[in-house]
Design a protein around this motif. Sequence first.
Motif, PDB file in Angstrom:
ATOM      1  N   ARG A  83       0.847  -1.197   0.000  1.00  0.00           N
ATOM      2  CA  ARG A  83       0.000   0.000   0.000  1.00  0.00           C
ATOM      3  C   ARG A  83       0.883   1.249   0.000  1.00  0.00           C
ATOM      4  NH1 ARG A  83      -5.381  -0.479   1.217  1.00  0.00           N
ATOM      5  NH2 ARG A  83      -6.066  -2.517   2.015  1.00  0.00           N
ATOM      6  N   ALA A  84       0.350   2.327  -0.568  1.00  0.00           N
ATOM      7  CA  ALA A  84       1.066   3.601  -0.535  1.00  0.00           C
ATOM      8  C   ALA A  84       1.357   3.936   0.927  1.00  0.00           C
ATOM      9  CB  ALA A  84       0.219   4.693  -1.179  1.00  0.00           C
ATOM     10  N   GLY A  85       2.580   4.335   1.206  1.00  0.00           N
ATOM     11  CA  GLY A  85       2.949   4.687   2.579  1.00  0.00           C
ATOM     12  C   GLY A  85       3.615   3.550   3.332  1.00  0.00           C
ATOM     13  N   SER A  86       3.527   2.341   2.830  1.00  0.00           N
ATOM     14  CA  SER A  86       4.233   1.232   3.495  1.00  0.00           C
ATOM     15  C   SER A  86       5.735   1.450   3.349  1.00  0.00           C
ATOM     16  CB  SER A  86       3.846  -0.109   2.857  1.00  0.00           C
ATOM     17  OG  SER A  86       2.501  -0.405   3.150  1.00  0.00           O
ATOM     18  N   ASP A  87       6.470   1.182   4.420  1.00  0.00           N
ATOM     19  CA  ASP A  87       7.910   1.424   4.418  1.00  0.00           C
ATOM     20  C   ASP A  87       8.644   0.197   4.954  1.00  0.00           C
ATOM     21  OD1 ASP A  87       7.215   1.402   7.038  1.00  0.00           O
ATOM     22  OD2 ASP A  87       7.752   3.496   7.447  1.00  0.00           O
ATOM     23  N   LEU A  88       9.938   0.356   5.207  1.00  0.00           N
ATOM     24  CA  LEU A  88      10.730  -0.765   5.714  1.00  0.00           C
ATOM     25  C   LEU A  88      10.098  -1.374   6.961  1.00  0.00           C
ATOM     26  CD1 LEU A  88      13.296  -2.514   5.819  1.00  0.00           C
ATOM     27  CD2 LEU A  88      14.415  -0.649   7.074  1.00  0.00           C
ATOM     28  N   HIS A  89       9.671  -0.518   7.862  1.00  0.00           N
ATOM     29  CA  HIS A  89       9.099  -1.010   9.106  1.00  0.00           C
ATOM     30  C   HIS A  89       7.848  -1.859   8.842  1.00  0.00           C
ATOM     31  CE1 HIS A  89       8.295  -1.126  13.369  1.00  0.00           C
ATOM     32  NE2 HIS A  89       7.058  -0.704  13.145  1.00  0.00           N
ATOM     33  N   ALA A  90       7.040  -1.407   7.912  1.00  0.00           N
ATOM     34  CA  ALA A  90       5.815  -2.159   7.585  1.00  0.00           C
ATOM     35  C   ALA A  90       6.155  -3.522   6.991  1.00  0.00           C
ATOM     36  CB  ALA A  90       4.957  -1.353   6.619  1.00  0.00           C
ATOM     37  N   VAL A  91       7.171  -3.541   6.132  1.00  0.00           N
ATOM     38  CA  VAL A  91       7.545  -4.825   5.517  1.00  0.00           C
ATOM     39  C   VAL A  91       8.123  -5.761   6.569  1.00  0.00           C
ATOM     40  CG1 VAL A  91       9.018  -5.932   3.777  1.00  0.00           C
ATOM     41  CG2 VAL A  91       7.857  -3.775   3.248  1.00  0.00           C
ATOM     42  N   GLN A  92       8.902  -5.207   7.502  1.00  0.00           N
ATOM     43  CA  GLN A  92       9.412  -6.034   8.614  1.00  0.00           C
ATOM     44  C   GLN A  92       8.255  -6.655   9.393  1.00  0.00           C
ATOM     45  OE1 GLN A  92      11.729  -3.020  10.606  1.00  0.00           O
ATOM     46  NE2 GLN A  92      13.682  -3.733   9.716  1.00  0.00           N
ATOM     47  N   ARG A  93       7.275  -5.815   9.707  1.00  0.00           N
ATOM     48  CA  ARG A  93       6.135  -6.329  10.469  1.00  0.00           C
ATOM     49  C   ARG A  93       5.391  -7.410   9.686  1.00  0.00           C
ATOM     50  NH1 ARG A  93       1.688  -2.502  13.237  1.00  0.00           N
ATOM     51  NH2 ARG A  93       3.456  -2.289  14.642  1.00  0.00           N
ATOM     52  N   LEU A  94       5.171  -7.142   8.395  1.00  0.00           N
ATOM     53  CA  LEU A  94       4.474  -8.114   7.540  1.00  0.00           C
ATOM     54  C   LEU A  94       5.207  -9.453   7.527  1.00  0.00           C
ATOM     55  CD1 LEU A  94       2.255  -8.571   5.320  1.00  0.00           C
ATOM     56  CD2 LEU A  94       3.967  -7.827   3.648  1.00  0.00           C
ATOM     57  N   MET A  95       6.511  -9.390   7.385  1.00  0.00           N
ATOM     58  CA  MET A  95       7.281 -10.637   7.289  1.00  0.00           C
ATOM     59  C   MET A  95       7.298 -11.372   8.629  1.00  0.00           C
ATOM     60  SD  MET A  95       8.139 -11.289   4.266  1.00  0.00           S
ATOM     61  CE  MET A  95       6.962 -10.330   3.310  1.00  0.00           C
ATOM     62  N   ARG A  96       7.346 -10.619   9.732  1.00  0.00           N
ATOM     63  CA  ARG A  96       7.300 -11.293  11.042  1.00  0.00           C
ATOM     64  C   ARG A  96       5.969 -12.017  11.225  1.00  0.00           C
ATOM     65  NH1 ARG A  96       9.799  -6.568  13.436  1.00  0.00           N
ATOM     66  NH2 ARG A  96      12.016  -6.994  13.795  1.00  0.00           N
ATOM     67  N   ILE A  97       4.896 -11.351  10.873  1.00  0.00           N
ATOM     68  CA  ILE A  97       3.564 -11.959  11.038  1.00  0.00           C
ATOM     69  C   ILE A  97       3.419 -13.183  10.136  1.00  0.00           C
ATOM     70  CG2 ILE A  97       1.092 -11.614  10.564  1.00  0.00           C
ATOM     71  CD1 ILE A  97       1.516  -8.662  11.370  1.00  0.00           C
ATOM     72  N   GLN A 404      16.473 -19.634   9.565  1.00  0.00           N
ATOM     73  CA  GLN A 404      17.467 -20.551  10.146  1.00  0.00           C
ATOM     74  C   GLN A 404      17.010 -21.131  11.476  1.00  0.00           C
ATOM     75  OE1 GLN A 404      20.322 -21.354   8.603  1.00  0.00           O
ATOM     76  NE2 GLN A 404      20.286 -19.892   6.910  1.00  0.00           N
ATOM     77  N   SER A 405      16.115 -20.447  12.158  1.00  0.00           N
ATOM     78  CA  SER A 405      15.658 -20.926  13.466  1.00  0.00           C
ATOM     79  C   SER A 405      14.268 -20.366  13.711  1.00  0.00           C
ATOM     80  CB  SER A 405      16.593 -20.429  14.570  1.00  0.00           C
ATOM     81  OG  SER A 405      16.398 -19.025  14.734  1.00  0.00           O
ATOM     82  N   SER A 406      13.652 -20.802  14.776  1.00  0.00           N
ATOM     83  CA  SER A 406      12.284 -20.381  15.048  1.00  0.00           C
ATOM     84  C   SER A 406      12.191 -18.922  15.492  1.00  0.00           C
ATOM     85  CB  SER A 406      11.662 -21.302  16.098  1.00  0.00           C
ATOM     86  OG  SER A 406      12.380 -21.192  17.304  1.00  0.00           O
ATOM     87  N   SER A 407      13.335 -18.242  15.673  1.00  0.00           N
ATOM     88  CA  SER A 407      13.269 -16.814  15.978  1.00  0.00           C
ATOM     89  C   SER A 407      13.567 -15.956  14.740  1.00  0.00           C
ATOM     90  CB  SER A 407      14.259 -16.463  17.096  1.00  0.00           C
ATOM     91  OG  SER A 407      15.572 -16.812  16.695  1.00  0.00           O
ATOM     92  N   ASP A 408      13.935 -16.603  13.657  1.00  0.00           N
ATOM     93  CA  ASP A 408      14.248 -15.898  12.410  1.00  0.00           C
ATOM     94  C   ASP A 408      12.948 -15.592  11.662  1.00  0.00           C
ATOM     95  OD1 ASP A 408      15.767 -14.822  10.373  1.00  0.00           O
ATOM     96  OD2 ASP A 408      16.485 -16.758   9.601  1.00  0.00           O
ATOM     97  N   TYR A 409      12.996 -14.611  10.786  1.00  0.00           N
ATOM     98  CA  TYR A 409      11.822 -14.362   9.946  1.00  0.00           C
ATOM     99  C   TYR A 409      12.256 -14.094   8.506  1.00  0.00           C
ATOM    100  CZ  TYR A 409      12.496  -9.235  10.214  1.00  0.00           C
ATOM    101  OH  TYR A 409      12.992  -7.966  10.103  1.00  0.00           O
ATOM    102  N   TRP A 410      11.280 -14.270   7.566  1.00  0.00           N
ATOM    103  CA  TRP A 410      11.577 -14.185   6.134  1.00  0.00           C
ATOM    104  C   TRP A 410      12.176 -12.830   5.768  1.00  0.00           C
ATOM    105  CZ3 TRP A 410       6.167 -16.517   5.207  1.00  0.00           C
ATOM    106  CH2 TRP A 410       6.269 -17.896   4.959  1.00  0.00           C
ATOM    107  N   GLY A 411      13.294 -12.863   5.116  1.00  0.00           N
ATOM    108  CA  GLY A 411      13.908 -11.635   4.611  1.00  0.00           C
ATOM    109  C   GLY A 411      14.691 -10.857   5.642  1.00  0.00           C
TER     110      GLY A 411
END
Lengths: 417, 417
Positions: A83-97, A404-411
Amino acid sequence: MTSTQDPQEGSFRLSRRNFVLGGAAILGAGALSACNDSKATGADSAAEQEAPGAVTVAFDGVHQAGVQTPAQGFLTLIGFDLRAGSDLHAVQRLMRIWTEDSRMLTQGQNPPGSLEPEMTVHPSRLTVTVGFGPRLFDIIGKADKRPSWLAPMPVFSKDKLDEQWGQSDVVVQVCSDDPLLNAFVARHLTRSSTTIVTTKWFQQGFLNSPGVRDAGETPRNLFGQKDGTVNPHTDAEYDDRVWIDENDDSPEWMRGGSCLVVRRIHMNLDTWEELDRTSREVSMGRFLDSGAPLTGTNEFDTADFDKTDQYGLPVIDVNSHMALATPHTDNSEDRLLRRAYNYDAAPVPGSTELSNAGLVFCCFQKDPRKQFIPIQTRLDASDRLNTWITHIGSAVYAIVPGTQSSSDYWGAALLES
Amino acid sequence: MTSTQDPQEGSFRLSRRNFVLGGAAILGAGALSACNDSKATGADSAAEQEAPGAVTVAFDGVHQAGVQTPAQGFLTLIGFDLRAGSDLHAVQRLMRIWTEDSRMLTQGQNPPGSLEPEMTVHPSRLTVTVGFGPRLFDIIGKADKRPSWLAPMPVFSKDKLDEQWGQSDVVVQVCSDDPLLNAFVARHLTRSSTTIVTTKWFQQGFLNSPGVRDAGETPRNLFGQKDGTVNPHTDAEYDDRVWIDENDDSPEWMRGGSCLVVRRIHMNLDTWEELDRTSREVSMGRFLDSGAPLTGTNEFDTADFDKTDQYGLPVIDVNSHMALATPHTDNSEDRLLRRAYNYDAAPVPGSTELSNAGLVFCCFQKDPRKQFIPIQTRLDASDRLNTWITHIGSAVYAIVPGTQSSSDYWGAALLES
């Protein structure tokens, strides 16, 4: 979960006590595994362990699951745009979820936000696989980390591309042996991300159902052809053709990842079926029944492109699909993993075509400039099958390395750099 | 079929010799059976006989297959309209062709006109079931033979019917445990009939894949509910509720047949998922996990509609789906066979809804005036589920009796009268 006997459950009280307790019990029943092997979950009986629905594919590993995993019966492939306005932080959150939820769903566990634990109890070899499109790197301010091959695909001369199947910022590939689970998981991941992404396209595909064809048998497409015969089979072949390592022209964070090219390929069954059977086999370069090259007897026989018939003509036509798609030397780089699924949508109203069918053609490789693009350039120029097939969608993605482990997230290697 | 080694097969010669010989061998391998039981085909080994793909459902019998047959994994339901100018003779020809081809396809045999015998070798419990819509009887000049219940359905107050899912002249229900076979068969039957009918609509649906859920377990829909709990189970119950006999208000030629009502029911998953779990169960009148009535513990427990909670309120809400759908006395006539399939189509571009999902709800009965219509009248008036579901398609068909022998064809008792 067992049914609660509390008569208050029959009223409109909003308590989620029983649900939460039940959900916790389910969570406690499973343990994450550390590599991408298929295994049965901790089920109660041997019989249950053998049921197709009980088999899990491990989530964490050097590579994401859903690539080297033997193709499941069903594909749901979703192209998302940020979405317009999504930034690095948003992508981090998306990938964690998405990572957290997919790690649970693939192990038959119910993720936060789902009130339907019954829908996730048959993991059915579920895999979820994520990739990034070119624009995402600009949006997160990391254009310098973008693989050099992650660029708009060339438009081939016979392409009739429809932007509705075009490039998106993110791709999610959901595969399992159960269409109900695919529907549930695709929706769960979409719903948990609506503030960050919108759905650009939604492509569904199928193979024969699990158990219907023999184990290991190459599936057929709607032209009746075996599809995927020349795929890599060994770990060494995957390392050679699919998984990015330190010798490839990719940034360091991509090691263990891959490149996905998605092509939506319309197949005109009406005109194809006007062909006699021999002509179908000549167009393909293979026998329809066995899938063997026209110079062989078994599906996996090496094709003999030099063999000629009584008239001195090549037995395998030089413009057959196989002759153009297959590398002719053992050390050619242009080999890749085909992971294609059939689609059979409702006929288009008013169309003269009886069907609206084809392939959601997914292929995985180290570098499309050396693999998909050279192959498709040859096919585009003279593949006999071009009379009956049309590429109508195209996109390319960086398939991020495994967690690599259960605390890692995509990207994370990119997003935290 | 084994691959031919004849190098001439590699040229463009049009000979079909090898194909025809191979096809004949396949035909010779099977024998038609005389009743609608499931059985394994004459496969080479015990292991092969047990494979889900090898199981056939007999074609000929008093009733058509695909009704009492335990629901297969996949549905392709096609509504056809007769072309202008089609007459009794055309319908006779259509039924002869469809009967002949379906009799072969369901037994794993390759029908005339198919050059792809490999696509039909896994019969996968395939059934093909045919019904006639109201207008067909006028077109063939036999309006006097039309069942009195085969009339336009009432439009219920909450219906939002879209004509694209409306009444057609003929319906074909293709069900099997393999989506590739469903695609092949639906296309084969469509292709063999293009001079007589056109496709009005094409609806696809799915349940859990074969083997994923336990044998006999009631499948779940996309609301997470078990769907079909109160279906008939015994032959006597089928005779009572589904199959037309001499005591029913139907013409004599319909004996052994049934009535199919098709409703396309949109389910709004977005708003449904806003509900907490208890409210979902109250709306349905059943527990989500077990499928038991809120007054019971097991799925098939009899509901106690008189039971009240500590506040004196009914434990099963009077406007719950179950309370309205279930007959309250043992001898009520309003019971029928639900044979519903999930659909999960691509989201509608521009829609605020994340999914485009619901049910292709097929129900079979003796007489819709006594069964579907009274039930739906109650549901339409006050079903709590109406907040989340919308009926968007509606049609009704006379499911013709079964073919009595391998020389009989669908509808002959009407069409030859």
